[in-house]
Design an enzyme around this catalytic site. Structure first.
Site, short mmCIF file in Angstrom:
data_model
loop_
_atom_site.label_atom_id
_atom_site.label_comp_id
_atom_site.label_asym_id
_atom_site.label_seq_id
_atom_site.Cartn_x
_atom_site.Cartn_y
_atom_site.Cartn_z
CB CYS A 1 -15.98 -20.51 -7.71
SG CYS A 1 -15.10 -19.61 -9.03
CE LYS B 1 -11.54 -20.12 -6.81
NZ LYS B 1 -12.00 -19.18 -7.85
CG ASP C 1 -13.81 -17.42 -5.33
OD1 ASP C 1 -12.84 -17.87 -4.69
OD2 ASP C 1 -13.97 -17.62 -6.55
C1 VGL Z 1 -16.26 -16.84 -10.22
C2 VGL Z 1 -16.68 -16.19 -12.37
C3 VGL Z 1 -15.38 -15.78 -12.52
C4 VGL Z 1 -16.80 -17.42 -8.95
C5 VGL Z 1 -14.95 -16.44 -10.35
O1 VGL Z 1 -16.20 -17.19 -7.88
O2 VGL Z 1 -17.82 -18.14 -9.01
N1 VGL Z 1 -17.12 -16.73 -11.24
N2 VGL Z 1 -14.52 -15.91 -11.50
#
Ligand code: VGL
Ligand code: ZN
Length: 215
Positions: A160, A115, A17
């Site tokens: 994540c 995702k 991410d």
């Molecule tokens: C994430 C919160 C919401 C992350 C993704 O990548 O850690 N955290 N969506």
């Protein structure tokens, strides 16, 4: 410690991410999040196999506080599948915030796992959504490609990266978090909890400088 851990053909780098919304100025900015970009670029050439994940939510996603009138970001609510932290709208499909940081240079990236695209379920983990049942397909992919161990980098350490590392172990893979290639949100002590959960699951921790050249 430099060069203590040798990586080889059965190892994958999982870059979690690294998207604009998690970088400074983004909708869910992680403090110093952009600093992981240079660290990841520098170590990525040690891996023949890089997998990236991309948080990829439809508008109005159930993890957004805006979808729950009367609730605010960073509150926790009960969902049919269990507790869920509510977030600011982020990584909406097709928006700039959902794009990978353009500074990433990952020529060995062979797979991108999206995702969080189901409207009713969030997914922190690259392997299994927050209902803890719906698989993303990554475990099967890694097995088919003969990959046995994943090194994790990216954002955020306590969400994540954390869930991905624990699920990697649950699926029978080795898992090792590259500490200085990750940054945390740290919501109400979530980083300490995450580190303990990862340790208990048998996840290792290394610094980028500990990684030796690909065998
Ligand atoms: C994430 C919160 C919401 C992350 C993704 O990548 O850690 N955290 N969506
Ligand atoms: Zn998200």
């Amino acid at each position: 410690m430099t060069g203590e851990i040798l990586t080889g053909a059965n190892d994958a780098l999982l870059v979690v991410d690294v998207q604009y919304d998690f970088c400074p100025g983004g909708a869910l900015a992680v403090a110093d999040g952009v600093e992981v970009v240079a660290v990841i670029n520098a170590l990525a050439s040690r891996f023949d196999h890089v997998v990236m994940t991309q948080d990829w939510h439809p508008k109005g996603h159930t993890s957004f506080a805006s979808a729950h009138p009367g609730h605010s970001p960073f509150e926790t609510i009960e969902m049919p599948y269990g507790d869920q932290t509510l977030w600011p709208d982020h990584c909406v499909q097709g928006t700039r915030g959902a794009e990978f940081h353009a500074g990433l240079g990952l020529p060995n990236c062979k797979m991108i796992v999206r995702k969080g695209f189901r409207a009713e379920i969030d997914s922190y983990s690259a392997f299994r959504e927050n209902d803890r049942q719906t698989a993303t397909g990554l475990a099967g992919y890694l097995r088919e490609r003969g990959l046995a161990r994943v090194f994790l980098a990216g954002l955020a350490t306590d969400f994540c990266v954390h869930f991905s590392a624990v699920d990697a172990r649950a699926e029978g893979f080795g898992a090792c978090v590259i500490d200085d290639a990750c940054r945390a949100i740290d919501l109400d002590g979530s980083l300490a909890v995450a580190r303990e959960n990862m340790r208990a699951a048998g996840v290792g921790f290394v610094a980028a400088a500990d990684l030796g050249a690909a065998a």
